[in-house]
Motif scaffolding. Structure first.
Motif, PDB file in Angstrom:
ATOM      1  N   UNK A  23      17.039  46.756  60.728  1.00 14.59           N
ATOM      2  CA  UNK A  23      15.644  46.590  61.152  1.00 14.59           C
ATOM      3  C   UNK A  23      14.895  45.792  60.096  1.00 14.59           C
ATOM      4  N   UNK A  24      15.551  44.745  59.622  1.00 10.93           N
ATOM      5  CA  UNK A  24      15.039  43.953  58.500  1.00 10.93           C
ATOM      6  C   UNK A  24      13.938  42.986  58.841  1.00 10.93           C
ATOM      7  N   UNK A  25      13.557  42.899  60.120  1.00  9.85           N
ATOM      8  CA  UNK A  25      12.416  42.081  60.515  1.00  9.85           C
ATOM      9  C   UNK A  25      12.541  40.637  60.098  1.00  9.85           C
ATOM     10  N   UNK A  26      11.498  40.126  59.455  1.00  8.30           N
ATOM     11  CA  UNK A  26      11.482  38.712  59.068  1.00  8.30           C
ATOM     12  C   UNK A  26      11.997  38.483  57.657  1.00  8.30           C
ATOM     13  N   UNK A  27      12.722  39.455  57.126  1.00  6.86           N
ATOM     14  CA  UNK A  27      13.451  39.233  55.881  1.00  6.86           C
ATOM     15  C   UNK A  27      12.677  39.455  54.600  1.00  6.86           C
ATOM     16  N   UNK A  28      11.629  40.278  54.638  1.00  7.60           N
ATOM     17  CA  UNK A  28      10.848  40.517  53.434  1.00  7.60           C
ATOM     18  C   UNK A  28      11.665  41.042  52.270  1.00  7.60           C
ATOM     19  N   UNK A  29      12.548  42.002  52.530  1.00  4.79           N
ATOM     20  CA  UNK A  29      13.448  42.501  51.487  1.00  4.79           C
ATOM     21  C   UNK A  29      14.607  41.539  51.250  1.00  4.79           C
ATOM     22  N   UNK A  73      18.404  36.612  44.292  1.00  2.00           N
ATOM     23  CA  UNK A  73      19.171  37.160  43.167  1.00  2.00           C
ATOM     24  C   UNK A  73      20.671  36.882  43.298  1.00  2.00           C
ATOM     25  N   UNK A  74      21.078  36.195  44.364  1.00  2.00           N
ATOM     26  CA  UNK A  74      22.474  35.804  44.517  1.00  2.00           C
ATOM     27  C   UNK A  74      23.280  36.648  45.466  1.00  2.00           C
ATOM     28  N   UNK A  75      22.659  37.655  46.089  1.00  2.00           N
ATOM     29  CA  UNK A  75      23.392  38.533  46.992  1.00  2.00           C
ATOM     30  C   UNK A  75      23.438  37.948  48.409  1.00  2.00           C
ATOM     31  N   UNK A  76      24.396  38.410  49.188  1.00  2.00           N
ATOM     32  CA  UNK A  76      24.560  37.971  50.569  1.00  2.00           C
ATOM     33  C   UNK A  76      24.017  39.066  51.489  1.00  2.00           C
ATOM     34  N   UNK A  77      23.013  38.724  52.284  1.00  2.00           N
ATOM     35  CA  UNK A  77      22.301  39.723  53.064  1.00  2.00           C
ATOM     36  C   UNK A  77      22.440  39.443  54.558  1.00  2.00           C
ATOM     37  N   UNK A  78      22.828  40.465  55.298  1.00  5.30           N
ATOM     38  CA  UNK A  78      22.857  40.402  56.756  1.00  5.30           C
ATOM     39  C   UNK A  78      21.662  41.176  57.280  1.00  5.30           C
ATOM     40  N   UNK A  79      20.773  40.488  57.980  1.00  2.11           N
ATOM     41  CA  UNK A  79      19.569  41.095  58.538  1.00  2.11           C
ATOM     42  C   UNK A  79      19.821  41.412  60.009  1.00  2.11           C
ATOM     43  N   UNK A  80      19.682  42.675  60.379  1.00  2.00           N
ATOM     44  CA  UNK A  80      19.831  43.093  61.770  1.00  2.00           C
ATOM     45  C   UNK A  80      18.474  43.511  62.307  1.00  2.00           C
ATOM     46  N   UNK A  81      18.096  42.945  63.437  1.00  2.00           N
ATOM     47  CA  UNK A  81      16.839  43.326  64.075  1.00  2.00           C
ATOM     48  C   UNK A  81      16.955  42.991  65.553  1.00  2.00           C
ATOM     49  N   UNK A 113      15.764  29.192  55.247  1.00  3.79           N
ATOM     50  CA  UNK A 113      15.952  27.736  55.197  1.00  3.79           C
ATOM     51  C   UNK A 113      14.969  27.095  54.223  1.00  3.79           C
ATOM     52  N   UNK A 114      13.721  27.526  54.261  1.00  3.02           N
ATOM     53  CA  UNK A 114      12.696  26.974  53.374  1.00  3.02           C
ATOM     54  C   UNK A 114      13.039  27.193  51.907  1.00  3.02           C
ATOM     55  N   UNK A 115      13.715  28.285  51.627  1.00  2.54           N
ATOM     56  CA  UNK A 115      14.039  28.632  50.239  1.00  2.54           C
ATOM     57  C   UNK A 115      15.445  28.202  49.842  1.00  2.54           C
ATOM     58  N   UNK A 116      16.140  27.513  50.721  1.00  2.00           N
ATOM     59  CA  UNK A 116      17.504  27.097  50.421  1.00  2.00           C
ATOM     60  C   UNK A 116      18.481  28.249  50.343  1.00  2.00           C
ATOM     61  N   UNK A 117      18.227  29.302  51.151  1.00  2.00           N
ATOM     62  CA  UNK A 117      19.030  30.523  51.090  1.00  2.00           C
ATOM     63  C   UNK A 117      19.854  30.763  52.357  1.00  2.00           C
ATOM     64  N   UNK A 118      19.934  29.776  53.223  1.00  2.00           N
ATOM     65  CA  UNK A 118      20.590  29.980  54.516  1.00  2.00           C
ATOM     66  C   UNK A 118      22.037  30.439  54.380  1.00  2.00           C
ATOM     67  N   UNK A 119      22.729  29.997  53.338  1.00  2.00           N
ATOM     68  CA  UNK A 119      24.127  30.396  53.158  1.00  2.00           C
ATOM     69  C   UNK A 119      24.256  31.843  52.719  1.00  2.00           C
ATOM     70  N   UNK A 120      23.167  32.420  52.237  1.00  2.00           N
ATOM     71  CA  UNK A 120      23.214  33.810  51.758  1.00  2.00           C
ATOM     72  C   UNK A 120      22.570  34.790  52.733  1.00  2.00           C
ATOM     73  N   UNK A 121      21.899  34.306  53.768  1.00  2.00           N
ATOM     74  CA  UNK A 121      21.208  35.177  54.718  1.00  2.00           C
ATOM     75  C   UNK A 121      21.747  34.943  56.123  1.00  2.00           C
ATOM     76  N   UNK A 122      22.269  36.002  56.723  1.00  2.00           N
ATOM     77  CA  UNK A 122      22.776  35.959  58.100  1.00  2.00           C
ATOM     78  C   UNK A 122      21.915  36.865  58.957  1.00  2.00           C
TER      79      UNK A 122
END
Length: 267
Positions: free
Chosen positions: A54-60, A67-75, A89-98
């Motif tokens: 229930x990670x919503x729009x990815x605030x956490x 910090x370098x971690x790979x995060x899967x957001x389910x909502x 995408x704006x932060x260049x983190x697309x490879x770390x956020x699914x």
């Protein structure tokens, strides 16, 4: 469930404005600081696989991905997930956020058995009827020894909040024996819980080393909201909140509680 999802999508602009407000910033800053107390334990400091339910729009998620971690957001709300993908995408983190659209109660098999290092269950419990079942489902994807973080609105804070913010002692008296709260932003009726209720449930589900933190122990009871936007005042408030997040008795009356625990028995 479709109707509930629409509520979150419709309130997107209001929600994002709330996140940028001082109280929203404190919620994420404190949650991150509390997670950092535990994330490096036994991991060698390397990248972790984190599941944000229930990670919503990815605030956490964004803070952890930075910090370098790979995060899967389910909502389940499409607009929330789209916003999370845009932020990454704006932060260049697309490879770390699914981002995965799914109901937390019926997770896809690859997530339910994913063996994640960390699972976040933040601000979900107040929306569900079956708290033990939701906690069990949230813990299932977590690897043995992994870190579980659960956050929810603190029922103990409701009478204080009504008395201080609304100057209504009669309503505060009624709130002492109520576990219901109306969330105007998402047009939802919430069920409030306490850390003292959730901690035994975590123990029953095989968690250990439970730690209790408070989120916004003072902010919500300071009525001059405009002053909180002043950078110097906000900096002082943030230092106070960080100093008291794990300090009794303040976490017991904070607006939200955050519990951190390890899955499984000690080695």
């Amino acid at each position: 469930m479709a109707q509930e999802t629409e509520k979150f999508d419709t309130a997107m602009a209001t929600w994002q404005e709330w996140q940028e407000a001082p109280w929203g910033r404190l919620r994420y800053t404190l949650a991150e600081a509390n997670l950092m107390r535990h994330l490096d334990e036994g991991t060698g400091g390397g990248p972790l696989r984190i599941l944000d339910l229930a990670g919503g729009d990815g605030g956490d998620a964004m803070r952890l991905a930075v910090r370098g971690h790979h995060v899967t957001v389910v909502d389940l709300a499409p607009a929330m997930l789209a916003a999370a993908e845009a932020r990454a995408a704006e932060r260049g983190l697309s490879e770390r956020v699914t981002c995965v659209r799914a109901d937390v109660r019926t997770l896809p098999a690859d997530i339910a058995t994913g063996g994640f290092d960390v699972v976040l269950c933040h601000n979900l419990l107040q929306y569900v009827d079956d708290v033990p079942g939701t906690l069990a489902t949230a813990l299932a994807p977590l690897a043995e020894g992994g870190l579980f973080s659960v956050m929810a609105i603190n029922r103990h804070s409701a009478p204080l909040n009504v008395a201080v913010r609304s100057l209504d002692p009669a309503a505060a008296l009624a709130a002492l024996d109520s576990d219901r709260l109306r969330n105007e932003m998402f047009d939802s009726e919430l069920t409030l819980h306490t850390a003292e209720e959730i901690i035994p449930l975590l123990g029953d589900l095989g968690c250990r080393d439970v730690r209790h933190y408070g989120i916004r122990s003072f902010c919500d009871y300071l009525t001059d909201d405009a002053r909180k936007y002043d950078p110097a005042y906000y900096a002082d408030l943030e230092r106070l909140e960080l100093a008291t997040t794990a300090r009794a008795p303040y976490m017991h009356t904070a607006r939200l509680f955050q519990l951190m625990a390890r899955k499984g028995t000690a080695s």
